[in-house]
Design an enzyme around this catalytic site. Structure first.
Site, PDB file in Angstrom:
ATOM      1  N   GLU A 102       9.883  -9.811  48.425  1.00  0.00           N
ATOM      2  CA  GLU A 102      10.203  -9.958  49.849  1.00  0.00           C
ATOM      3  C   GLU A 102      11.315  -8.988  50.277  1.00  0.00           C
ATOM      4  OE1 GLU A 102      10.427 -14.109  50.983  1.00  0.00           O
ATOM      5  OE2 GLU A 102       8.407 -14.485  50.207  1.00  0.00           O
ATOM      6  N   HIS A 161      10.190 -16.990  51.907  1.00  0.00           N
ATOM      7  CA  HIS A 161      11.112 -17.551  50.912  1.00  0.00           C
ATOM      8  C   HIS A 161      12.559 -17.140  51.152  1.00  0.00           C
ATOM      9  CE1 HIS A 161       7.187 -17.623  48.784  1.00  0.00           C
ATOM     10  NE2 HIS A 161       7.629 -18.797  48.370  1.00  0.00           N
ATOM     11  N   ARG A 180      18.148 -21.750  21.033  1.00  0.00           N
ATOM     12  CA  ARG A 180      19.268 -22.703  21.067  1.00  0.00           C
ATOM     13  C   ARG A 180      18.767 -24.053  20.568  1.00  0.00           C
ATOM     14  NH1 ARG A 180      21.564 -19.703  25.564  1.00  0.00           N
ATOM     15  NH2 ARG A 180      23.812 -19.533  25.187  1.00  0.00           N
ATOM     16  N   ARG A 234      27.390 -15.924  20.819  1.00  0.00           N
ATOM     17  CA  ARG A 234      26.499 -16.747  20.007  1.00  0.00           C
ATOM     18  C   ARG A 234      26.750 -16.617  18.509  1.00  0.00           C
ATOM     19  NH1 ARG A 234      21.440 -17.535  22.277  1.00  0.00           N
ATOM     20  NH2 ARG A 234      21.211 -19.086  20.642  1.00  0.00           N
TER      21      ARG A 234
END
Ligand code: URA
Length: 263
Positions: free
Chosen positions: A91, A18, A179, A234
């Site tokens: 990895e 990956h 949200r 927020r």
């Protein structure tokens, strides 16, 4: 390193599927700086050295090699959310990376924290799904003490203000962070009023990777920290405000540079 598990190391020249990197690509780097966004990797690398070395681009994993003094540093994007960072961590660990510093953006849920402020996570609420593939929910998601002491000392040395405390890490940007400005506007009962509850429980912010990072690194016996720049407040608005973003990122990279020099 956790001596109770196997700690697999890949052959030095074998590239991982990956991330597209092998141990030899690291040129001795044991520290990784981890933004989520592949588009931010070169930008951050150039804050360390003028001509960072491009290593690989595969899926969400873009990587460059830079320096802090004599030390080689890997800068690699993790993509968004637990599954992406989880694969990247597996990895990177297999090719020999030992210290991981996430550099992210975040939304605060505390009135006293402002757009552009920097937040160092001491621990993370595990609202993700990936970390439970590694350890049960009772297992704490905490940052590495040495990395956090070095980061907070570096911020002090440079007179850059930081907040430190708890972060909530969600697998979703919309419902999991309560949200309502989404496609459906629907938030499951489970998440209704959750922002207010986390705010009262003194959680500073929401992002999407810290809990997976901290849990996996604790299980592996590797070191992890997370420092984020606030791009949403927020308590005031749901919109993202990147007006302070460049300044915040420059400060984050200055703190990391100093902490590596001190460490
Ligand atoms: N990233 C998040 O996950 N949430 C925010 O509010 C901002 C950035």
């Amino acid at each position: 390193m956790n001596e109770n598990i196997a700690n697999k190391r890949m052959p030095d020249n074998e590239k991982l599927y990956h991330i597209g990197l092998c141990h030899n690509d690291l040129e001795g780097a044991e520290i990784a700086i981890l933004p989520g966004d592949p588009g931010r990797v070169l930008y951050l690398s150039e804050m360390l050295i003028a001509s960072p070395k491009k290593l690989a681009v595969n899926r969400e994993y873009t990587s460059y090699l830079a320096n802090i003094g004599e030390k080689k540093i890997l800068i690699m994007s993790t993509g968004m959310g637990g599954p992406s960072i989880g694969i990247g961590l597996e990895e990177m660990a297999m090719i020999g990376v030992k210290k991981f510093i996430r550099v992210g953006t975040t939304g605060t849920i505390q009135e006293k924290i402002q757009i552009g402020d920097l937040l160092v996570s001491t621990g993370a609420v595990r609202l993700d799904g990936t970390s439970i593939h590694y350890a049960p929910l009772e297992y704490p998601a905490v940052a590495d003490l040495e990395l956090n002491v070095n980061l907070t000392q570096a911020a002090k040395d440079l007179s850059i203000p930081i907040h430190y405390g708890l972060t909530a890490s969600s697998d979703t940007f919309y419902p999991g962070q309560e949200r309502y400005d989404s496609y459906s506007g629907f938030v499951r009962r489970h998440f209704k009023d959750s922002v207010e509850e986390w705010r009262k429980l003194n959680v500073m912010n929401f992002e999407m990777e810290a809990s997976t990072l901290f849990t996996i690194c604790a299980v592996f016996g590797l070191q992890a920290a997370c420092i984020c720049a606030v791009i949403a407040k927020r308590t005031k608005s749901e919109s993202v405000d990147k007006s302070k973003y460049d300044n915040s990122m420059r400060n984050i990279m200055a703190i990391i540079k100093r902490s590596v020099e001190n460490g």
